[in-house]
Motif scaffolding. Sequence first.
Motif, PDB file in Angstrom:
ATOM      1  N   ILE A 112       6.678  -2.553 -12.239  1.00  0.00           N
ATOM      2  CA  ILE A 112       5.849  -3.474 -11.455  1.00  0.00           C
ATOM      3  C   ILE A 112       6.460  -4.872 -11.553  1.00  0.00           C
ATOM      4  CG2 ILE A 112       3.573  -4.543 -11.194  1.00  0.00           C
ATOM      5  CD1 ILE A 112       2.390  -2.078 -12.563  1.00  0.00           C
ATOM      6  N   TYR A 113       6.588  -5.519 -10.389  1.00  0.00           N
ATOM      7  CA  TYR A 113       7.078  -6.894 -10.329  1.00  0.00           C
ATOM      8  C   TYR A 113       6.275  -7.651  -9.284  1.00  0.00           C
ATOM      9  CZ  TYR A 113      11.114  -5.235 -12.934  1.00  0.00           C
ATOM     10  OH  TYR A 113      11.918  -4.690 -13.893  1.00  0.00           O
ATOM     11  N   PRO A 114       6.238  -8.981  -9.388  1.00  0.00           N
ATOM     12  CA  PRO A 114       5.575  -9.768  -8.341  1.00  0.00           C
ATOM     13  C   PRO A 114       6.232  -9.508  -6.979  1.00  0.00           C
ATOM     14  CG  PRO A 114       6.046 -11.135 -10.257  1.00  0.00           C
ATOM     15  CD  PRO A 114       6.738  -9.817 -10.472  1.00  0.00           C
ATOM     16  N   LEU A 115       5.448  -9.632  -5.929  1.00  0.00           N
ATOM     17  CA  LEU A 115       5.929  -9.339  -4.583  1.00  0.00           C
ATOM     18  C   LEU A 115       7.218 -10.091  -4.251  1.00  0.00           C
ATOM     19  CD1 LEU A 115       5.427  -7.797  -1.964  1.00  0.00           C
ATOM     20  CD2 LEU A 115       3.970  -9.688  -1.211  1.00  0.00           C
ATOM     21  N   GLY A 116       7.319 -11.331  -4.669  1.00  0.00           N
ATOM     22  CA  GLY A 116       8.509 -12.131  -4.371  1.00  0.00           C
ATOM     23  C   GLY A 116       9.763 -11.704  -5.123  1.00  0.00           C
ATOM     24  N   GLU A 117       9.620 -10.885  -6.152  1.00  0.00           N
ATOM     25  CA  GLU A 117      10.766 -10.462  -6.969  1.00  0.00           C
ATOM     26  C   GLU A 117      11.101  -8.986  -6.839  1.00  0.00           C
ATOM     27  OE1 GLU A 117      10.151 -11.430 -11.102  1.00  0.00           O
ATOM     28  OE2 GLU A 117       9.253 -13.360 -10.598  1.00  0.00           O
ATOM     29  N   LEU A 150       0.824  -1.204   0.000  1.00  0.00           N
ATOM     30  CA  LEU A 150       0.000   0.000   0.000  1.00  0.00           C
ATOM     31  C   LEU A 150       0.861   1.259   0.000  1.00  0.00           C
ATOM     32  CD1 LEU A 150      -2.569  -0.944   2.807  1.00  0.00           C
ATOM     33  CD2 LEU A 150      -2.969  -0.999   0.344  1.00  0.00           C
ATOM     34  N   ALA A 151       0.385   2.271  -0.720  1.00  0.00           N
ATOM     35  CA  ALA A 151       0.956   3.623  -0.648  1.00  0.00           C
ATOM     36  C   ALA A 151      -0.246   4.558  -0.696  1.00  0.00           C
ATOM     37  CB  ALA A 151       1.921   3.890  -1.787  1.00  0.00           C
ATOM     38  N   ILE A 152      -0.718   4.934   0.473  1.00  0.00           N
ATOM     39  CA  ILE A 152      -1.931   5.740   0.587  1.00  0.00           C
ATOM     40  C   ILE A 152      -1.605   7.003   1.360  1.00  0.00           C
ATOM     41  CG2 ILE A 152      -4.298   5.788   1.473  1.00  0.00           C
ATOM     42  CD1 ILE A 152      -4.285   2.709   1.207  1.00  0.00           C
ATOM     43  N   GLY A 153      -2.091   8.137   0.859  1.00  0.00           N
ATOM     44  CA  GLY A 153      -1.883   9.415   1.544  1.00  0.00           C
ATOM     45  C   GLY A 153      -0.408   9.758   1.642  1.00  0.00           C
ATOM     46  N   GLY A 154       0.082   9.861   2.869  1.00  0.00           N
ATOM     47  CA  GLY A 154       1.481  10.219   3.099  1.00  0.00           C
ATOM     48  C   GLY A 154       2.455   9.222   2.513  1.00  0.00           C
ATOM     49  N   LEU A 164      -8.693   4.276  -4.519  1.00  0.00           N
ATOM     50  CA  LEU A 164      -7.446   3.525  -4.564  1.00  0.00           C
ATOM     51  C   LEU A 164      -7.337   2.886  -5.938  1.00  0.00           C
ATOM     52  CD1 LEU A 164      -7.382   1.749  -1.097  1.00  0.00           C
ATOM     53  CD2 LEU A 164      -6.447   3.974  -1.735  1.00  0.00           C
ATOM     54  N   ILE A 165      -6.157   2.938  -6.509  1.00  0.00           N
ATOM     55  CA  ILE A 165      -5.925   2.318  -7.807  1.00  0.00           C
ATOM     56  C   ILE A 165      -4.880   1.221  -7.657  1.00  0.00           C
ATOM     57  CG2 ILE A 165      -6.590   4.384  -9.096  1.00  0.00           C
ATOM     58  CD1 ILE A 165      -3.578   4.902  -9.595  1.00  0.00           C
ATOM     59  N   THR A 166      -4.859   0.310  -8.605  1.00  0.00           N
ATOM     60  CA  THR A 166      -3.869  -0.762  -8.586  1.00  0.00           C
ATOM     61  C   THR A 166      -2.526  -0.238  -9.099  1.00  0.00           C
ATOM     62  OG1 THR A 166      -4.347  -1.465 -10.840  1.00  0.00           O
ATOM     63  CG2 THR A 166      -5.672  -2.480  -9.064  1.00  0.00           C
ATOM     64  N   ALA A 167      -1.487  -0.985  -8.829  1.00  0.00           N
ATOM     65  CA  ALA A 167      -0.163  -0.633  -9.352  1.00  0.00           C
ATOM     66  C   ALA A 167      -0.193  -0.578 -10.873  1.00  0.00           C
ATOM     67  CB  ALA A 167       0.877  -1.639  -8.869  1.00  0.00           C
ATOM     68  N   GLU A 168      -0.958  -1.480 -11.475  1.00  0.00           N
ATOM     69  CA  GLU A 168      -1.063  -1.520 -12.931  1.00  0.00           C
ATOM     70  C   GLU A 168      -1.707  -0.235 -13.467  1.00  0.00           C
ATOM     71  OE1 GLU A 168      -0.221  -5.389 -11.324  1.00  0.00           O
ATOM     72  OE2 GLU A 168      -1.869  -4.049 -10.834  1.00  0.00           O
ATOM     73  N   GLU A 169      -2.778   0.224 -12.806  1.00  0.00           N
ATOM     74  CA  GLU A 169      -3.395   1.490 -13.199  1.00  0.00           C
ATOM     75  C   GLU A 169      -2.421   2.642 -12.972  1.00  0.00           C
ATOM     76  OE1 GLU A 169      -8.088   1.202 -12.226  1.00  0.00           O
ATOM     77  OE2 GLU A 169      -6.756   0.747 -10.536  1.00  0.00           O
ATOM     78  N   SER A 218       2.997  -6.123  -7.954  1.00  0.00           N
ATOM     79  CA  SER A 218       1.702  -6.316  -8.598  1.00  0.00           C
ATOM     80  C   SER A 218       0.675  -6.569  -7.494  1.00  0.00           C
ATOM     81  CB  SER A 218       1.761  -7.482  -9.586  1.00  0.00           C
ATOM     82  OG  SER A 218       2.384  -8.599  -9.000  1.00  0.00           O
ATOM     83  N   GLY A 219      -0.464  -5.951  -7.652  1.00  0.00           N
ATOM     84  CA  GLY A 219      -1.506  -6.086  -6.646  1.00  0.00           C
ATOM     85  C   GLY A 219      -1.475  -5.019  -5.563  1.00  0.00           C
ATOM     86  N   SER A 220      -0.447  -4.198  -5.520  1.00  0.00           N
ATOM     87  CA  SER A 220      -0.416  -3.136  -4.509  1.00  0.00           C
ATOM     88  C   SER A 220      -1.437  -2.062  -4.878  1.00  0.00           C
ATOM     89  CB  SER A 220       0.989  -2.554  -4.337  1.00  0.00           C
ATOM     90  OG  SER A 220       1.475  -2.031  -5.536  1.00  0.00           O
ATOM     91  N   LYS A 221      -1.817  -1.275  -3.888  1.00  0.00           N
ATOM     92  CA  LYS A 221      -2.828  -0.227  -4.072  1.00  0.00           C
ATOM     93  C   LYS A 221      -2.218   1.132  -3.736  1.00  0.00           C
ATOM     94  CE  LYS A 221      -6.500  -2.925  -4.684  1.00  0.00           C
ATOM     95  NZ  LYS A 221      -7.410  -2.858  -5.773  1.00  0.00           N
ATOM     96  N   LEU A 222      -2.665   2.148  -4.486  1.00  0.00           N
ATOM     97  CA  LEU A 222      -2.152   3.502  -4.318  1.00  0.00           C
ATOM     98  C   LEU A 222      -3.325   4.481  -4.273  1.00  0.00           C
ATOM     99  CD1 LEU A 222      -0.124   2.797  -7.434  1.00  0.00           C
ATOM    100  CD2 LEU A 222       1.084   3.180  -5.334  1.00  0.00           C
ATOM    101  N   GLY A 223      -3.168   5.546  -3.510  1.00  0.00           N
ATOM    102  CA  GLY A 223      -4.211   6.553  -3.515  1.00  0.00           C
ATOM    103  C   GLY A 223      -3.947   7.694  -2.551  1.00  0.00           C
ATOM    104  N   ILE A 224      -4.679   8.761  -2.772  1.00  0.00           N
ATOM    105  CA  ILE A 224      -4.618   9.928  -1.889  1.00  0.00           C
ATOM    106  C   ILE A 224      -6.044  10.161  -1.411  1.00  0.00           C
ATOM    107  CG2 ILE A 224      -4.068  12.373  -1.707  1.00  0.00           C
ATOM    108  CD1 ILE A 224      -2.150  11.766  -4.184  1.00  0.00           C
ATOM    109  N   THR A 225      -6.272   9.930  -0.146  1.00  0.00           N
ATOM    110  CA  THR A 225      -7.630   9.890   0.391  1.00  0.00           C
ATOM    111  C   THR A 225      -7.991  11.128   1.210  1.00  0.00           C
ATOM    112  OG1 THR A 225      -6.789   8.608   2.265  1.00  0.00           O
ATOM    113  CG2 THR A 225      -7.663   7.368   0.391  1.00  0.00           C
TER     114      THR A 225
END
Length: 166
Positions: A91-96, A16-20, A76-81, A35-42
């Motif tokens: 963007i890479y899988p969490l394990g990489e 996650l990377a939300i707000g601050g 909130l948007i996806t890393a892909e968006e 991949s699968g992480s979420k981003l946003g400014i709320t």
Amino acid sequence: KLYRFPKPTIALIKTLAIGGGLELANSCDFRFASSGSKLGITAANIGIIYNLVSTKRLVNLIGPTKAKELLYTAKLITAEEGKEIGLVDYIYPLGEIEEKCFEFARQIIRKSSVANNGIKQVIQAIIDGDNEETEEIEKLILESFSSDDYKEGIEAFLEKRKPNFA
């Protein structure tokens, strides 16, 4: 302070990377997200206005329309968006992701720190539209031609080998 840090910076977003958190990531030169992480400014969800400096940085990264969309909707948007609109660079899988991020960092570290630090200052002056820094930037560029890194770079080029910057 992170945006003005004199060396290249990389944000590593695992989930996650939300707000601050997104504000910190946007202050970096590069943003890696799993991949699968979420981003946003709320900020709009809690009735506050996102600060001027961070909004300007967001507009510079993704343009005014997408910045408005993120800020007005607080979605909130996806890393892909995020990658599609320029908020995420890689963007890479969490394990990489850590290894890929460090691999990228090692590519930068192998280059001249004089060049890398100067490149950052030049690009930031362009982004910020800071015409008052023009003379200082030009001086920095000229000084790079008398640096040890320049001497090593030229010797390596003439000797057909990779430079070894200290």
